[in-house]
Design a protein around this motif. Structure first.
Motif, PDB file in Angstrom:
ATOM      1  N   GLU A 122       0.818  -1.213   0.000  1.00  0.00           N
ATOM      2  CA  GLU A 122       0.000   0.000   0.000  1.00  0.00           C
ATOM      3  C   GLU A 122       0.857   1.270   0.000  1.00  0.00           C
ATOM      4  O   GLU A 122       2.025   1.245   0.345  1.00  0.00           O
ATOM      5  N   THR A 144       1.227   5.931  -4.009  1.00  0.00           N
ATOM      6  CA  THR A 144       0.342   6.003  -5.177  1.00  0.00           C
ATOM      7  C   THR A 144       0.719   7.172  -6.093  1.00  0.00           C
ATOM      8  O   THR A 144       1.310   8.150  -5.647  1.00  0.00           O
ATOM      9  N   GLU A 178      -5.511   7.170  -5.684  1.00  0.00           N
ATOM     10  CA  GLU A 178      -5.523   6.200  -4.582  1.00  0.00           C
ATOM     11  C   GLU A 178      -6.093   4.849  -4.995  1.00  0.00           C
ATOM     12  O   GLU A 178      -5.954   3.871  -4.270  1.00  0.00           O
ATOM     13  N   ALA A 217      -4.771   3.080  -6.974  1.00  0.00           N
ATOM     14  CA  ALA A 217      -3.596   2.230  -7.223  1.00  0.00           C
ATOM     15  C   ALA A 217      -3.177   1.438  -5.996  1.00  0.00           C
ATOM     16  O   ALA A 217      -2.211   0.669  -6.054  1.00  0.00           O
ATOM     17  N   ASN A 218      -3.868   1.609  -4.886  1.00  0.00           N
ATOM     18  CA  ASN A 218      -3.588   0.797  -3.697  1.00  0.00           C
ATOM     19  C   ASN A 218      -4.006  -0.657  -3.941  1.00  0.00           C
ATOM     20  O   ASN A 218      -4.763  -0.947  -4.867  1.00  0.00           O
ATOM     21  N   ASN A 228     -10.634   3.004  -7.457  1.00  0.00           N
ATOM     22  CA  ASN A 228     -10.485   2.578  -8.853  1.00  0.00           C
ATOM     23  C   ASN A 228     -11.848   2.403  -9.517  1.00  0.00           C
ATOM     24  O   ASN A 228     -12.807   1.960  -8.889  1.00  0.00           O
TER      25      ASN A 228
END
Length: 350
Positions: A28, A31, A53, A55-56, A320
């Protein structure tokens, strides 16, 4: 190439961790911060950046706080973590519980969670119960259950969630070399705007920035209790992640707004969907509808002349787009089906 430090390791000096805290991680944090030229041209703001975020690891900002909340639960000897959720918290809690070897129980509002999020919680092995009610009902129930003992509550009322989520503000200051003039952020349960304000204040104290930004929070018009100044009994919005009528972090969100000299305003579903499409088609960034509230708010303020003095703005995209694929498909033109020939495909594309 050496492995990247976990979020807990990277920010240990700024987090309430001990030598006994498990260095839990799914990768995590870290990003992308992406420049948004189309938004710059439209709004007249010299620099507009998107903090992606989604992309976590589980596709939302929740992972930042959840890694710490679950690690501290494990440190304290918990065997079960529990949460109420509109979807993203459930996915994150279930993933980190699985990683830590803990059980996870999730309570959701029936029929009001995007399938992309629900499928994650199920895949990670959580025990999922849907209640006939809204998110606020689900949160009330899990707070009651956790108070009976035996389970660690990992909603944003858990202070470790806020501590983990504040690290996004550290990253923004590190990437820009300074705090932005304004941060635009969706507001649902209001833990994230609370966390960002804490992070920006601590960034300034740590010398990562010389100032703090104005925080501009945006609720969906049909779920805007802070804007209205009253609980919304039946919140309604296409932005399911912020469909909350009684935010748990209401008071601290107001403090973040006032202390930063910012604002919390409402945007319509139409404005959210317009921003959602623009991000995908003009910036190449696919976010879930709730995330687009930050960009809808930036655009609305620009039209109203509410960005005077803002040279650098960051819009937080909290999740996302694959969290809610049904919305993307519902808004798309009908898929055309033609014969398998070059001629037919050329005609269809024309």
């Amino acid at each position: 190439m050496s492995p990247r430090l976990s979020l807990i390791e990277r920010y240990a000096a700024h987090l309430p961790v001990t030598a006994r805290t498990p260095r839990l991680s799914l990768g995590e944090g870290g990003t992308p911060l992406i420049r948004a030229p189309s938004l710059q041209a439209e709004t007249g703001v010299a620099e507009v950046w998107l903090k992606v975020e989604g992309a976590n690891p589980t596709g939302s900002f929740k992972d930042r706080g959840m890694v710490l909340a679950v690690a501290k639960a494990a440190e304290d000897g918990a065997t079960l973590v529990m949460c109420a959720s509109t979807g993203n918290t459930a996915a994150s809690a279930a993933a980190y519980a699985a990683r830590a070897g803990l059980r996870c129980a999730v309570v959701l509002p029936a029929g009001r969670v995007a399938l992309g999020k629900l499928s994650q919680a199920i895949a990670f092995g959580a025990s999922v119960v849907a209640v006939r009610g809204g998110f606020d009902d689900a949160l009330r129930i899990v707070r009651d259950l956790a108070a009976d003992g035996g389970a660690a509550l990992v909603n944003s009322v858990n202070p470790f969630r806020i501590e983990g989520q504040k690290t996004a503000a550290f990253e923004i200051c590190e990437d820009l070399g300074e705090a932005p003039d304004a941060l635009c952020i969706p507001v649902g349960n209001a833990g994230n705007i609370t966390a960002y304000w804490k992070g920006f204040r601590e960034s300034a104290m740590a010398g990562l920035a010389s100032r703090t930004p104005r925080l501009l929070g945006f609720q969906a018009e049909g779920a805007a209790p802070i804007v209205r100044g009253a609980v919304v009994e039946r919140p309604e919005t296409i932005a399911t992640a912020i469909r909350i009528g009684n935010p748990a972090s209401w008071a601290t969100a107001i403090a973040a707004r006032d202390e930063s000299g910012g604002a919390i305003e409402a945007v319509t579903d139409a404005e959210i969907l317009e921003a959602y499409r623009l991000l995908a088609t003009c910036e190449g960034v696919f976010c879930e509808p709730a995330s687009a509230a930050s960009v809808a708010g930036l655009r609305s303020r620009a039209r109203a002349g509410g960005l005077r003095g803002v040279r650098v703005a960051v819009c937080v995209l909290t999740g996302n787009g694959l969290k809610d694929p049904d919305t993307a498909i519902r808004l798309a033109p009908e898929l055309r089906e033609v014969d398998a020939s070059t001629r037919a495909v050329r005609a269809a594309l024309a």
